[in-house]
Write an enzyme that holds these catalytic residues in place. Structure first.
Site, mmCIF file in Angstrom:
data_model
loop_
_atom_site.group_PDB
_atom_site.id
_atom_site.type_symbol
_atom_site.label_atom_id
_atom_site.label_comp_id
_atom_site.label_asym_id
_atom_site.label_seq_id
_atom_site.Cartn_x
_atom_site.Cartn_y
_atom_site.Cartn_z
ATOM 1 N N ASP A 1 -0.931 -5.169 33.948
ATOM 2 C CA ASP A 1 -2.273 -5.095 34.526
ATOM 3 C C ASP A 1 -3.128 -4.048 33.799
ATOM 4 O O ASP A 1 -2.606 -3.252 33.021
ATOM 5 C CB ASP A 1 -2.140 -4.740 36.019
ATOM 6 N N HIS B 1 -3.986 -7.926 43.506
ATOM 7 C CA HIS B 1 -3.423 -8.049 42.157
ATOM 8 C C HIS B 1 -2.049 -8.710 42.194
ATOM 9 O O HIS B 1 -1.771 -9.618 41.426
ATOM 10 C CB HIS B 1 -3.327 -6.663 41.492
HETATM 11 C C1 LIG Z 1 -11.458 -3.733 44.639
HETATM 12 C C2 LIG Z 1 -11.484 -5.138 45.062
HETATM 13 O O1 LIG Z 1 -10.219 -5.598 45.176
HETATM 14 C C3 LIG Z 1 -10.316 -6.840 45.746
HETATM 15 O O2 LIG Z 1 -9.184 -7.270 46.382
HETATM 16 P P1 LIG Z 1 -9.333 -7.733 47.884
HETATM 17 O O3 LIG Z 1 -7.995 -7.736 48.400
HETATM 18 O O4 LIG Z 1 -10.345 -6.933 48.612
HETATM 19 O O5 LIG Z 1 -9.981 -9.186 47.827
HETATM 20 P P2 LIG Z 1 -9.511 -10.559 47.205
HETATM 21 O O6 LIG Z 1 -9.509 -10.520 45.714
HETATM 22 O O7 LIG Z 1 -10.386 -11.541 47.829
HETATM 23 O O8 LIG Z 1 -7.987 -10.760 47.675
HETATM 24 C C4 LIG Z 1 -7.610 -10.805 48.995
HETATM 25 C C5 LIG Z 1 -6.390 -11.688 49.111
HETATM 26 O O9 LIG Z 1 -5.717 -11.369 50.308
HETATM 27 C C6 LIG Z 1 -5.601 -12.508 51.145
HETATM 28 N N1 LIG Z 1 -5.833 -12.092 52.537
HETATM 29 C C7 LIG Z 1 -6.705 -11.090 52.828
HETATM 30 C C8 LIG Z 1 -6.898 -10.694 54.126
HETATM 31 C C9 LIG Z 1 -6.197 -11.361 55.164
HETATM 32 O O10 LIG Z 1 -6.327 -11.073 56.348
HETATM 33 N N2 LIG Z 1 -5.352 -12.360 54.831
HETATM 34 C C10 LIG Z 1 -5.149 -12.750 53.540
HETATM 35 O O11 LIG Z 1 -4.369 -13.673 53.293
HETATM 36 C C11 LIG Z 1 -6.650 -13.482 50.655
HETATM 37 O O12 LIG Z 1 -6.270 -14.802 50.917
HETATM 38 C C12 LIG Z 1 -6.739 -13.156 49.184
HETATM 39 O O13 LIG Z 1 -5.768 -13.899 48.476
HETATM 40 C C13 LIG Z 1 -10.762 -7.822 44.722
HETATM 41 O O14 LIG Z 1 -10.016 -7.831 43.550
HETATM 42 C C14 LIG Z 1 -12.144 -7.493 44.506
HETATM 43 O O15 LIG Z 1 -12.748 -8.341 43.575
HETATM 44 C C15 LIG Z 1 -12.287 -6.041 44.148
HETATM 45 O O16 LIG Z 1 -13.595 -5.748 44.377
#
Ligand SMILES: C[C@@H]1O[C@H](OP(=O)(O)OP(=O)(O)OC[C@H]2O[C@@H](n3ccc(=O)[nH]c3=O)[C@H](O)[C@@H]2O)[C@H](O)[C@H](O)[C@H]1O
Length: 455
Positions: free
Chosen positions: A123, A24
Site C-alpha cells: 500500500d 484498504h
Molecule cells: C480516509 C477515507 O478512507 C475511506 O474509507 P472509508 O472506510 O471511510 O470508506 P469506504 O472507502 O467507502 O469503505 C468503507 C467500506 O466499509 C464497508 N462498510 C462500512 C460501514 C458499515 O457499516 N458497513 C460496511 O460494510 C463498506 O461496504 C465499504 O466497503 C475511503 O478510502 C475514503 O475514500 C477516504 O476518504
C-alpha cells in the site's frame, strides 16, 4: 487466455500488505480472492485487529489459498492492540498508529524473509515494505485503493504546486478547502511527499489502482504520465453481498418496504459526524418522508448514548419509517436489496463503487479528504447528486430532504436513477475483465525477475 495462464504456470505466492484501514484491507481482500481464483496463493498480512474485520469474509472456498498473516506492532501504552486499525480509532491517535506501523518494519521484513513470496503487493503508506522486498530480490507492486482521479489530483499538486489541475470538473468548494489542505498536506511536508514518490518509484514497472477505465480513463492516463509508470486498473472490487454476515433483522425490515423506497445512510468506517451534521441530517431525513436505514457510529472508547446524539423524540417520530443501526451494517447486502432506492454516502472510494455496482443512485454528502472529489466524479458520471452545504460549510436540513426526494422519488431525478441502473448493468456485463490484465502483468513481472537471475 485466463485458463491457459492458469494451467501452464506454477502457483505464484504473493504477500499482500494493506494499510491498517478497513477501507484498504477490504479491497486488498477482494483482489486476493480474484487472484486466488487464478492460481495464486495469497498471504494477507495485517494486524490482528485489522484482520478480524475480514476473517469471516474469506469463506471455505478460499480457506487454503488466502492465508492470514499477523503483523504485531510494538507495544505503546496509548495504543492497545484493539487500536491497531483505523476502524473506530479515536482520530487523535492516528499519528500514533502510523508511528507504530512504521516501527513494525523489522517485523514485516522478518515475515517476508520467512514466506519468500514471488511477489509483494503493498500500500501507499509504507515505502519501506518494497525496500524489504528488494533486499530479498522479491519484485514489489504498489496497489492504490483510492481512485485514479483522486491519486492524479494529489500527485499533480505534489509535482506542480500552484498550477491548476487540468480537469476542472474535479474541484474543492470554498468551504472544503480545509479538506483539500489536509489531503495535500504532504505537498507542504517535503518528507511526506518524498515518501509518496518513493513508494511509487519502488513499484516494479506498474502500479495497480482500484477502479475501471470506463469512468476514469483520462485520469488514469494523466496519472501514468505524472508517475512514469503504467497504471493497471483492477476493477471495482466490490465484495459479494452473499458473503456478508447475516443481519436478518435488517433484511427482514427491508423486505417489508416497497421497491426503491428506502435510502441507506452510511459514512464509511472511519469518519464520525459532528453533532451539528448529525442533527441536520436527522431532521433532513424526517423532512424527506422517505424510509431510511442509518448507520450511526461513535469513536471506540467514548461512551455516547444514541438517543442523546439524535433530536429529541426522533426515533419515536420516524417510528417504522426509519431504522437506526449503531456501529456496523452489512452495506453491500443492504445496497443489493430491491427496497433500496438511494445511498446517502460520504463518497468513500469503496462506497461509491458499491453504489455503482448495485445500481443505487448516490446522494453525496462528502465529509473530508478525497471524498469531495469522488462526489464531483459521481455527479459528472451522472449517477449521483450532491447535498451542497451553505457558504459556511453547514449542512441544511431542507437541502438534505430536497436532494433525497429528487434522487429517490421525484420525476426530475429519473435520469440519475436510469444512469445508476445502466452503470450497474455495464459493470455486471464486464465482470472481472480487468483482472485478466492484472494477472498477465504480474505473471510477466515474476517471470522477468526470474529470467534476470534475481531470484
Ligand atoms: C480516509 C477515507 O478512507 C475511506 O474509507 P472509508 O472506510 O471511510 O470508506 P469506504 O472507502 O467507502 O469503505 C468503507 C467500506 O466499509 C464497508 N462498510 C462500512 C460501514 C458499515 O457499516 N458497513 C460496511 O460494510 C463498506 O461496504 C465499504 O466497503 C475511503 O478510502 C475514503 O475514500 C477516504 O476518504
Amino acid at each position: 487466455m485466463e485458463s491457459l495462464m492458469n494451467v501452464n504456470r506454477k502457483t505464484l505466492h504473493v504477500v499482500m500488505f494493506p494499510w491498517l484501514a478497513h477501507g484498504h484491507i477490504s479491497p486488498y481482500l477482494e483482489l486476493a480472492k480474484r487472484l486466488a481464483k487464478r492460481n495464486f496463493i495469497i498471504h494477507l498480512c495485517s494486524t490482528p485487529a485489522n484482520l478480524s474485520s475480514i476473517k469471516n469474509k474469506i469463506g471455505e472456498k478460499f480457506a487454503r489459498s488466502i492465508r492470514l498473516v499477523e503483523l504485531h506492532l510494538p507495544k505503546l501504552p496509548e495504543l492497545p492492540p484493539c487500536y491497531h486499525t483505523t476502524n473506530g480509532l479515536p482520530p487523535h491517535l492516528m499519528p500514533t498508529l502510523k508511528r507504530a506501523f512504521e516501527m513494525a518494519a523489522p517485523n514485516f521484513a522478518y515475515i517476508l524473509s520467512n514466506i519468500r513470496p514471488d511477489l509483494l503487493i503493498y500500500d501507499f503508506l509504507q515505502p519501506w515494505a518494497p525496500l524489504a522486498a528488494a533486499l530479498l530480490n522479491i519484485p514489489a507492486v504498489e496497489f492504490i485503493t483510492s481512485s485514479s482521479s483522486m491519486t492524479a489530483y494529489m500527485f499533480h499538486f505534489f509535482k506542480y504546486p500552484g498550477i491548476e489541475f487540468p480537469f476542472p470538473t474535479l474541484f474543492y468548494r470554498d468551504y472544503e478547502l480545509v479538506h483539500r489542505a489536509k489531503l495535500l498536506e504532504s505537498a507542504t511536508d517535503k518528507q511526506v511527499k518524498e515518501r509518496a514518490f518513493q513508494g511509487i518509484q519502488r513499484s516494479s514497472k506498474i502500479v495497480l489502482v482500484k477502479g475501471f477505465r470506463e469512468i476514469e480513463a483520462k485520469y488514469s492516463d494523466y496519472l501514468s504520465s505524472l508517475l512514469g509508470k503504467k497504471i493497471v486498473p483492477v476493477g471495482a472490487l466490490v465484495q459479494d453481498p452473499t458473503q456478508e454476515n447475516d443481519s436478518s433483522d435488517i433484511i427482514e425490515w427491508l423486505d417489508e418496504k416497497d421497491k426503491n423506497s428506502t435510502v441507506f445512510v452510511s459514512f464509511g468506517s472511519e469518519y464520525f459526524l459532528t453533532r451539528e451534521d448529525m442533527l441536520e441530517l436527522a431532521y433532513g431525513l424526517e423532512l424527506s418522508n422517505v424510509n431510511f436505514i442509518w448507520v450511526v457510529r461513535f469513536p471506540k472508547g467514548k461512551k455516547t448514548i444514541l438517543e442523546d446524539a439524535l433530536p429529541l423524540g426522533f426515533l419515536q417520530r420516524v417510528s417504522e419509517r426509519g431504522l437506526v443501526v449503531e456501529g456496523w451494517a452489512p452495506q453491500a447486502k443492504i445496497l443489493n436489496h430491491p427496497s433500496i432506492g438511494g445511498f446517502v454516502s460520504h463518497c468513500g472510494c469503496s462506497s461509491v463503487m458499491e453504489g455503482m455496482k448495485f445500481g443505487v443512485p448516490i446522494i453525496a454528502m462528502p465529509m473530508h479528504l478525497d471524498q469531495p472529489l469522488n462526489a464531483r466524479l459521481m455527479e459528472d458520471v451522472g449517477v449521483g447528486m450532491e447535498v451542497v452545504r451553505d457558504h459556511c460549510g453547514d449542512l441544511q436540513r431542507e437541502e438534505v430532504a430536497a436532494v433525497i426526494r429528487h434522487v429517490v422519488v421525484e420525476t426530475g431525478g429519473e435520469s440519475i436513477r436510469t444512469n445508476a441502473r445502466k452503470m450497474s448493468e455495464k459493470i455486471r456485463i464486464k465482470g472481472d475483465e480487468e483482472i485478466d490484465e492484472v494477472v498477465q502483468e504480474l505473471v510477466q513481472l515474476c517471470a522477468t525477475k526470474k529470467r534476470n537471475g534475481f531470484h
